[in-house]
Write a protein that holds these residues in place. Sequence first.
Motif, PDB file in Angstrom:
ATOM      1  N   MET A  32       0.854  -1.190   0.000  1.00  0.00           N
ATOM      2  CA  MET A  32       0.000   0.000   0.000  1.00  0.00           C
ATOM      3  C   MET A  32       0.882   1.230   0.000  1.00  0.00           C
ATOM      4  O   MET A  32       1.737   1.388   0.862  1.00  0.00           O
ATOM      5  CB  MET A  32      -0.902   0.016   1.247  1.00  0.00           C
ATOM      6  CG  MET A  32      -1.860   1.207   1.304  1.00  0.00           C
ATOM      7  SD  MET A  32      -3.037   1.095   2.680  1.00  0.00           S
ATOM      8  CE  MET A  32      -1.923   1.104   4.091  1.00  0.00           C
ATOM      9  N   GLY A  33       0.712   2.110  -0.983  1.00  0.00           N
ATOM     10  CA  GLY A  33       1.548   3.288  -1.026  1.00  0.00           C
ATOM     11  C   GLY A  33       1.113   4.272  -2.094  1.00  0.00           C
ATOM     12  O   GLY A  33       0.257   3.980  -2.933  1.00  0.00           O
ATOM     13  N   ARG A  34       1.720   5.439  -2.035  1.00  0.00           N
ATOM     14  CA  ARG A  34       1.448   6.490  -3.008  1.00  0.00           C
ATOM     15  C   ARG A  34       2.764   7.170  -3.366  1.00  0.00           C
ATOM     16  O   ARG A  34       3.668   7.288  -2.532  1.00  0.00           O
ATOM     17  CB  ARG A  34       0.468   7.514  -2.436  1.00  0.00           C
ATOM     18  CG  ARG A  34      -0.974   7.052  -2.430  1.00  0.00           C
ATOM     19  CD  ARG A  34      -1.905   8.137  -1.916  1.00  0.00           C
ATOM     20  NE  ARG A  34      -1.945   8.158  -0.453  1.00  0.00           N
ATOM     21  CZ  ARG A  34      -2.667   9.016   0.262  1.00  0.00           C
ATOM     22  NH1 ARG A  34      -3.374   9.957  -0.361  1.00  0.00           N
ATOM     23  NH2 ARG A  34      -2.671   8.966   1.566  1.00  0.00           N
ATOM     24  N   ASP A  35       2.840   7.644  -4.602  1.00  0.00           N
ATOM     25  CA  ASP A  35       4.044   8.303  -5.101  1.00  0.00           C
ATOM     26  C   ASP A  35       3.729   9.751  -5.455  1.00  0.00           C
ATOM     27  O   ASP A  35       2.706  10.032  -6.091  1.00  0.00           O
ATOM     28  CB  ASP A  35       4.578   7.597  -6.348  1.00  0.00           C
ATOM     29  CG  ASP A  35       4.900   6.133  -6.092  1.00  0.00           C
ATOM     30  OD1 ASP A  35       5.356   5.817  -4.979  1.00  0.00           O
ATOM     31  OD2 ASP A  35       4.679   5.316  -7.001  1.00  0.00           O
ATOM     32  N   PHE A  36       4.649  10.639  -5.073  1.00  0.00           N
ATOM     33  CA  PHE A  36       4.498  12.058  -5.386  1.00  0.00           C
ATOM     34  C   PHE A  36       5.843  12.614  -5.848  1.00  0.00           C
ATOM     35  O   PHE A  36       6.903  12.094  -5.504  1.00  0.00           O
ATOM     36  CB  PHE A  36       4.016  12.843  -4.160  1.00  0.00           C
ATOM     37  CG  PHE A  36       2.648  12.445  -3.692  1.00  0.00           C
ATOM     38  CD1 PHE A  36       1.518  13.009  -4.262  1.00  0.00           C
ATOM     39  CD2 PHE A  36       2.494  11.488  -2.705  1.00  0.00           C
ATOM     40  CE1 PHE A  36       0.248  12.636  -3.838  1.00  0.00           C
ATOM     41  CE2 PHE A  36       1.238  11.102  -2.270  1.00  0.00           C
ATOM     42  CZ  PHE A  36       0.110  11.682  -2.842  1.00  0.00           C
TER      43      PHE A  36
END
Length: 462
Positions: free
Chosen positions: A1-5
């Motif tokens: 589970m993760g997000r990239d910015f």
Amino acid sequence: MGRDFVYVILGGGVAAGYAALEFVRRGVGRGELCIISEESVPPYERPALSKGYLLPEAPARLPTFYTCLGANDEQLSPAWYQEHGIDLVLGTRVKSANVKLKQLITTNGEIITYKILIIATGARALKLENFGISESDAENVCYLRNLTDANWLVDLMQNYRGGNAVVIGGGYIGMECAAALATNRMAVAMVFPDAYCMSRLFTPKIADFYENYYKSKGVAFIKRNALASFDNDSERMVEAVILKDGTRRPADIVVVSIGIRPNTDLFEDQLQLEKGGIKVNGRMQSSDPSVYAVGDVAAFPVKLFGNEIRRHEHVDAARKTAKHAVAAIMTCNAGDLDYLPFIYSRVFALSWQFYGDNVGRVVHYGDFASGKFGAYWIDKGVVVGAFLEGGNRDDHEAIAKVVRSKAAMNDVAELQRAGLEFAWRESQLVVKKYLPYAATAGVGVALALFIAYFASWYGRSS
């Protein structure tokens, strides 16, 4: 589970809001920027907490002080972030950071990655437990660092109006809280170990003025003393404070303001630290090129003081370091921050501002009896600091310019006599500097140069 910015701002205080606005103005793309904050609301103007928020009449409340209203700029409401495609990750704490992998891991296990990180974690209040004071977790022992703290203090003041309050600490926040408590009709005592209040900035003469004013509002000063312990009732609520000299002082509310500590824990083994904060260069860039630090947590070089590394625990530094960091990230020609140290306060009917550094010989001026007075600090023949109570905007601009220009002054007697007039006189020298151009190149050219000078000065100071 993760997000990239592409960009992540860690921390949701004042600096985060000003950085977000600067990102938008410099063309950040939708979905590129994320703000992670432990608080449940978007960034707001933190000075409101110790000023308008605590007042009994017409108190400040959100949404009226979201950033960036403190600089008379755009208000960043929750809808604003959504409109500009900025992810707000609120009510979330980051438990670990890996600078090499460019990862942040939250307490719920989410991994958030970035290309560029801005650390805007600010500072936390020092607690009495840090100094060995036991039984200090009573519900009527308060700190003031965030909105939750402020709401709790407001509730207590409403419940104990007309009661007794003790402020532990004689510094900036302690002074503002004492004024708010007195305005809420509480009997207030301030306890601190120093010989006078605000000893890190005030001179004895300046402190004497404010102490006498506070006394006229019912505030008592217990100096050269300190908290030793509490008397608690059967429900573990504080009934009284016991001081080092054995004095027992009744207390319905205790407000603790004994300093802060920068929130560097996540990065202490990964980034270079100095002065208790994360060391950065003039672009606010840390020892890792992909990481920047701003606000209370940043230790940065101050050109005015020969690029000495300093931390500035004030909202003005938070705003300006945040904007400069974004400018440095988004452009190649941002240069180094040229910061003029600044601090201000408003309590009761009083309002003061200070610029620069309080080192060297101090020269007081003005009428202390009328409440319009000030001081200059002279070091090595130049003005390095200036303080003014009761001034207006033009007065403040004049003393700021004198400090920034390091105006020469060796005649202390003349400076004391001239007082604020000295700052006005020195600030007008730039006019004379460009007058010759009017004769040779025309008034229009002279005026253009004059305006250009002030534009460049304003840009450096803001």
